[in-house]
Design an enzyme around this catalytic site. Structure first.
Site, PDB file in Angstrom:
ATOM      1  N   LYS A  49     -28.424  15.458 -18.794  1.00 23.22           N
ATOM      2  CA  LYS A  49     -27.730  14.184 -18.614  1.00 23.22           C
ATOM      3  C   LYS A  49     -26.823  13.923 -19.813  1.00 23.22           C
ATOM      4  CE  LYS A  49     -31.712  11.797 -20.609  1.00 23.22           C
ATOM      5  NZ  LYS A  49     -32.722  10.737 -20.441  1.00 23.22           N
ATOM      6  N   ARG A  82     -40.412   0.489 -17.459  1.00 15.69           N
ATOM      7  CA  ARG A  82     -39.001   0.726 -17.185  1.00 15.69           C
ATOM      8  C   ARG A  82     -38.903   1.026 -15.702  1.00 15.69           C
ATOM      9  NH1 ARG A  82     -35.816   5.150 -20.794  1.00 15.69           N
ATOM     10  NH2 ARG A  82     -36.928   6.549 -19.378  1.00 15.69           N
ATOM     11  N   TYR A  93      -7.432   1.186 -42.227  1.00 17.63           N
ATOM     12  CA  TYR A  93      -7.509  -0.178 -41.694  1.00 17.63           C
ATOM     13  C   TYR A  93      -8.258  -1.129 -42.630  1.00 17.63           C
ATOM     14  CZ  TYR A  93      -5.858   1.052 -36.981  1.00 17.63           C
ATOM     15  OH  TYR A  93      -5.096   1.446 -35.911  1.00 17.63           O
ATOM     16  N   MET A 134      -9.893   5.274 -34.256  1.00 15.89           N
ATOM     17  CA  MET A 134     -10.195   5.708 -32.899  1.00 15.89           C
ATOM     18  C   MET A 134      -9.928   7.202 -32.702  1.00 15.89           C
ATOM     19  SD  MET A 134      -8.726   4.359 -29.219  1.00 15.89           S
ATOM     20  CE  MET A 134      -9.647   2.819 -29.249  1.00 15.89           C
TER      21      MET A 134
END
Length: 385
Positions: free
Chosen positions: A41, A135, A267, A316
């Site tokens: 997965k 769950r 940034y 990013m």
């Protein structure tokens, strides 16, 4: 083996020899009648579900588990054979995929069983039993509901399983809780057997293979261990797993910037150069799965066998590192974000420790725009810690 030169931006390299080694190690810890059911997965924990599953098929693996029907369909569309178990909930509008692609669906509770049965076509299923995780799964106490699922004429029940919430822990209270979960599960299995039902069963995840290898099951749902480590650096060391990491992540130096002392980098002016610096800009960022938490000196990359600390914030699509001390580095050179360069290496466990998470998350967040390339041996003898 000749090193892959890379496609030009950023990529993943897979060492399939190490994958095969891990399969042998893990299978060797289990009883002869218990087979691996690899969890592929989340794009095989970031490694590439198609590439990894094809190699596992070549290794003789004939059972897989994934999170969703969509993940299963992708595997089938790329020629993966054997049983594919969907561990998560599948909505009725997607039931046709289960039939069309010969998938096995987890029954997450009695209501789900009823909905699957109403679909009107035969569907293979495994019943999830909730023994304490709270769950997915029908509670183990609700044996009447579990038995009633066998009366659903369109359900072909081929398996029953549970998931243990603290199977990774050796703390005595957690061991006791896990043993209670195991006892509840086998209690359900024994009641089903008394009624003539003999489904295949599975309990173990990666940690279960190491902590409870003796359990008499048909499958073991191996996840993170398949890829050469456990969830934390401490666990990987203390368990002495003899596993080998399968994946490395590499990128290109896209530019070299000469930065004067006192100038900000990146940034938010979150980092200011303390000295005249040579900054290497790398063509990879948090959209590729590199944690932003590695910003401003927390993390490093490797260039020409030297560590280069991250400066400024991870962006990013890009990140910046201090390459002042690395001679000869230039545009187009390779930087190793995860893996080996020279005699140094960076592991997923190390990055997880630096960013306050687990290796599972670091790997599974690696982005799909990172091309996957296999058959590399640079991690053959690298520890996973």
């Amino acid at each position: 083996m000749t090193q892959y030169s890379g496609p030009g931006r950023a990529w993943v390299e897979l060492d399939m020899d190490n994958l095969r080694h891990n399969v042998r190690v893990l299978q060797g810890r289990l009883p002869a009648n218990c087979m691996l059911m690899p969890a592929v997965k989340a794009n095989a924990y970031g490694h590439g579900a198609i590439e990894i599953s094809k190699e596992l098929n070549n290794c003789g693996i004939r059972a897989f588990c994934v999170a969703s029907a969509a993940e299963s369909v992708e595997l089938r569309a790329n020629g993966i054979t054997g049983e594919i178990l969907v561990l998560g909930y599948t909505y009725p509008d997607c039931f046709h995929l289960l039939d069309r692609y010969n998938l096995t669906q987890t029954v997450v509770d009695y209501n789900h069983a009823v909905a699957l049965n109403k679909y009107g076509k035969k569907i293979k299923v495994h019943i999830a039993i909730d023994t304490g995780m709270r769950r997915l799964g029908e509670r183990s106490e609700n044996i009447s509901n579990i038995v009633a699922m066998y009366k659903c004429k369109n359900l072909i029940i081929t398996g029953v399983y549970t998931h243990c919430s603290v199977i990774d822990s050796r703390k005595q209270s957690d061991v006791q809780f896990t043993q209670e979960q195991i006892a509840k599960f086998y209690g359900v299995v024994n009641k089903l057997k008394a009624l003539g039902h003999t489904p295949k069963i599975h309990i173990q995840s990666s940690y279960g293979i190491f902590n409870y290898p003796y359990l008499s099951c048909d499958y073991a749902r191996v996840g993170i261990a398949l890829f050469g480590m456990l969830s934390t650096r401490e666990d990987t060391i203390s368990y002495n797993t003899n596993l080998r990491p399968v994946l490395s992540v590499k990128t290109r130096v896209s530019a070299i910037k000469n930065v004067v002392a006192g100038e900000p980098v990146g940034y938010g002016m979150a980092y200011t150069a303390t000295h005249d610096m040579k900054v290497a800009v790398l063509a990879i960022g948090y959209a590729d799965g590199i944690p932003r938490g590695l910003s401003c000196g927390v993390g490093n990359v490797l260039i020409n066998g030297h560590k280069a600390p991250v400066v400024g914030r991870v962006c990013m699509d890009q990140m910046m590192v201090d390459a002042t001390h690395i001679s000869g580095v230039g545009q187009g050179d390779i930087a190793v974000v995860l893996g080996k360069s020279g005699d140094k290496f960076i592991t997923a466990c190390e990055i997880a420790q630096q960013t306050g998470t687990i290796s599972n998350e670091i790997l599974s967040r690696l982005g799909r725009r990172l091309e996957r390339h296999s058959n590399f041996s640079d991690l053959r003898h690298v520890s996973a810690v």
